[in-house]
Scaffold this active site. Sequence first.
Site, PDB file in Angstrom:
ATOM      1  N   GLY A  16      59.431  23.496  48.694  1.00  0.00           N
ATOM      2  CA  GLY A  16      58.006  23.516  49.017  1.00  0.00           C
ATOM      3  C   GLY A  16      57.205  23.189  47.773  1.00  0.00           C
ATOM      4  N   GLY A  21      55.600  30.247  47.072  1.00  0.00           N
ATOM      5  CA  GLY A  21      56.414  31.467  47.121  1.00  0.00           C
ATOM      6  C   GLY A  21      57.908  31.198  47.024  1.00  0.00           C
ATOM      7  N   SER A  23      59.754  30.982  44.245  1.00  0.00           N
ATOM      8  CA  SER A  23      60.363  31.922  43.286  1.00  0.00           C
ATOM      9  C   SER A  23      60.390  33.329  43.853  1.00  0.00           C
ATOM     10  CB  SER A  23      59.597  31.901  41.963  1.00  0.00           C
ATOM     11  OG  SER A  23      59.619  30.606  41.419  1.00  0.00           O
ATOM     12  N   GLU A  90      63.776  26.269  39.956  1.00  0.00           N
ATOM     13  CA  GLU A  90      63.295  24.972  39.457  1.00  0.00           C
ATOM     14  C   GLU A  90      64.432  23.953  39.441  1.00  0.00           C
ATOM     15  OE1 GLU A  90      60.192  24.511  39.054  1.00  0.00           O
ATOM     16  OE2 GLU A  90      59.241  26.326  38.284  1.00  0.00           O
ATOM     17  N   CYS A 146      46.171  25.668  51.256  1.00  0.00           N
ATOM     18  CA  CYS A 146      45.406  24.622  50.572  1.00  0.00           C
ATOM     19  C   CYS A 146      44.217  25.234  49.833  1.00  0.00           C
ATOM     20  CB  CYS A 146      44.929  23.572  51.562  1.00  0.00           C
ATOM     21  SG  CYS A 146      43.901  22.314  50.781  1.00  0.00           S
ATOM     22  N   CYS A 179      46.801  20.618  51.117  1.00  0.00           N
ATOM     23  CA  CYS A 179      47.333  20.110  52.378  1.00  0.00           C
ATOM     24  C   CYS A 179      47.366  18.585  52.316  1.00  0.00           C
ATOM     25  CB  CYS A 179      46.475  20.583  53.553  1.00  0.00           C
ATOM     26  SG  CYS A 179      44.890  19.726  53.648  1.00  0.00           S
TER      27      CYS A 179
HETATM   28  P1  ADP Z   1      56.392  28.894  43.685  1.00  0.00           P
HETATM   29  O1  ADP Z   1      57.695  29.332  43.057  1.00  0.00           O
HETATM   30  O2  ADP Z   1      56.571  28.202  45.002  1.00  0.00           O
HETATM   31  O3  ADP Z   1      55.490  28.132  42.739  1.00  0.00           O
HETATM   32  P2  ADP Z   1      55.658  31.662  43.398  1.00  0.00           P
HETATM   33  O4  ADP Z   1      56.691  32.470  44.115  1.00  0.00           O
HETATM   34  O5  ADP Z   1      55.788  31.534  41.907  1.00  0.00           O
HETATM   35  O6  ADP Z   1      55.587  30.214  44.083  1.00  0.00           O
HETATM   36  O7  ADP Z   1      54.193  32.231  43.680  1.00  0.00           O
HETATM   37  C1  ADP Z   1      53.699  32.506  44.973  1.00  0.00           C
HETATM   38  C2  ADP Z   1      52.402  33.307  44.770  1.00  0.00           C
HETATM   39  O8  ADP Z   1      51.408  32.443  44.250  1.00  0.00           O
HETATM   40  C3  ADP Z   1      51.768  33.870  46.024  1.00  0.00           C
HETATM   41  O9  ADP Z   1      52.324  35.082  46.421  1.00  0.00           O
HETATM   42  C4  ADP Z   1      50.339  34.080  45.556  1.00  0.00           C
HETATM   43  O10 ADP Z   1      50.223  35.317  44.873  1.00  0.00           O
HETATM   44  C5  ADP Z   1      50.136  32.998  44.513  1.00  0.00           C
HETATM   45  N1  ADP Z   1      49.260  31.889  44.908  1.00  0.00           N
HETATM   46  C6  ADP Z   1      48.387  31.252  44.074  1.00  0.00           C
HETATM   47  N2  ADP Z   1      47.773  30.232  44.705  1.00  0.00           N
HETATM   48  C7  ADP Z   1      48.232  30.190  45.985  1.00  0.00           C
HETATM   49  C8  ADP Z   1      47.980  29.348  47.124  1.00  0.00           C
HETATM   50  N3  ADP Z   1      47.117  28.348  47.067  1.00  0.00           N
HETATM   51  N4  ADP Z   1      48.666  29.615  48.274  1.00  0.00           N
HETATM   52  C9  ADP Z   1      49.546  30.637  48.308  1.00  0.00           C
HETATM   53  N5  ADP Z   1      49.823  31.449  47.279  1.00  0.00           N
HETATM   54  C10 ADP Z   1      49.187  31.252  46.101  1.00  0.00           C
HETATM   55 ZN    ZN Z   2      43.206  20.996  52.655  1.00  0.00          ZN
END
Ligand code: ADP
Ligand code: ZN
Length: 199
Positions: A16, A21, A23, A90, A146, A179
């Site tokens: 994604g 989310g 991680s 990652e 988004c 989005c």
């Molecule tokens: P990823 O590893 O996919 O980058 P993480 O697990 O590190 O995601 O982080 C997810 C967290 O990021 C969510 O629980 C929320 O606290 C935060 N977050 C910040 N911006 C957004 C967003 N636009 N949509 C959803 N979550 C977000």
């Molecule tokens: Zn949008």
Amino acid sequence: MHITHGETGWIEVVCGPMFSGKSEELIRRLRRAQIARQPLQIFKPRIDDRYDATKIVSHSSQTIEATIVSTSQEIAEAIRSDTRVVGIDEVQFFDKGIVELCERLAGRGIRVIVAGLDQDYTGAPFEPMPQLMTVAEYVTKALAICARCGAPAGRSQRLIGGDTRVVAVGAAESYEARCRRCHVPRIEATTGELFDDKK
Ligand code: ADP
Ligand code: ZN
């Protein structure tokens, strides 16, 4: 996961955009394996040094200890004989050899859980994720919200101009989840302004 097994391994992919989310989900699955006392090893690529170097840290500040490696070969050499679960965050930053390695580990009876970006900041497939998704038993596509309109967000918007490298590691201020309608694949190079040809 619903496979019960003797010595059967498998591959789980969590993919994604940024902030979806991935991680968090990886940490959740690995934590449960830890609680169940399944011998596990966790890796992340050296390229990602945004946060605490020996931990996977989610944007929501959940953490789990990880070993930093530069290549898939380093992971191969680090795997212990009793390891039952391998987690990699990652994973899109690894070389192509990561696909064969995950297959080899799953073939040895190991549960392999990997998380990574399925698209780069232009929306193109982020190699080697497509290959990993193809050979995986389970693929979970996570979505963010988004930042512009609140719709389900599958893309990562780069907010800084002048850098067209696919691998440009940045923290939250350099990217936001978008989005498909709000995502702008190209960025005007000189000013850093978003170049939006959809308007
Ligand atoms: P990823 O590893 O996919 O980058 P993480 O697990 O590190 O995601 O982080 C997810 C967290 O990021 C969510 O629980 C929320 O606290 C935060 N977050 C910040 N911006 C957004 C967003 N636009 N949509 C959803 N979550 C977000
Ligand atoms: Zn949008």
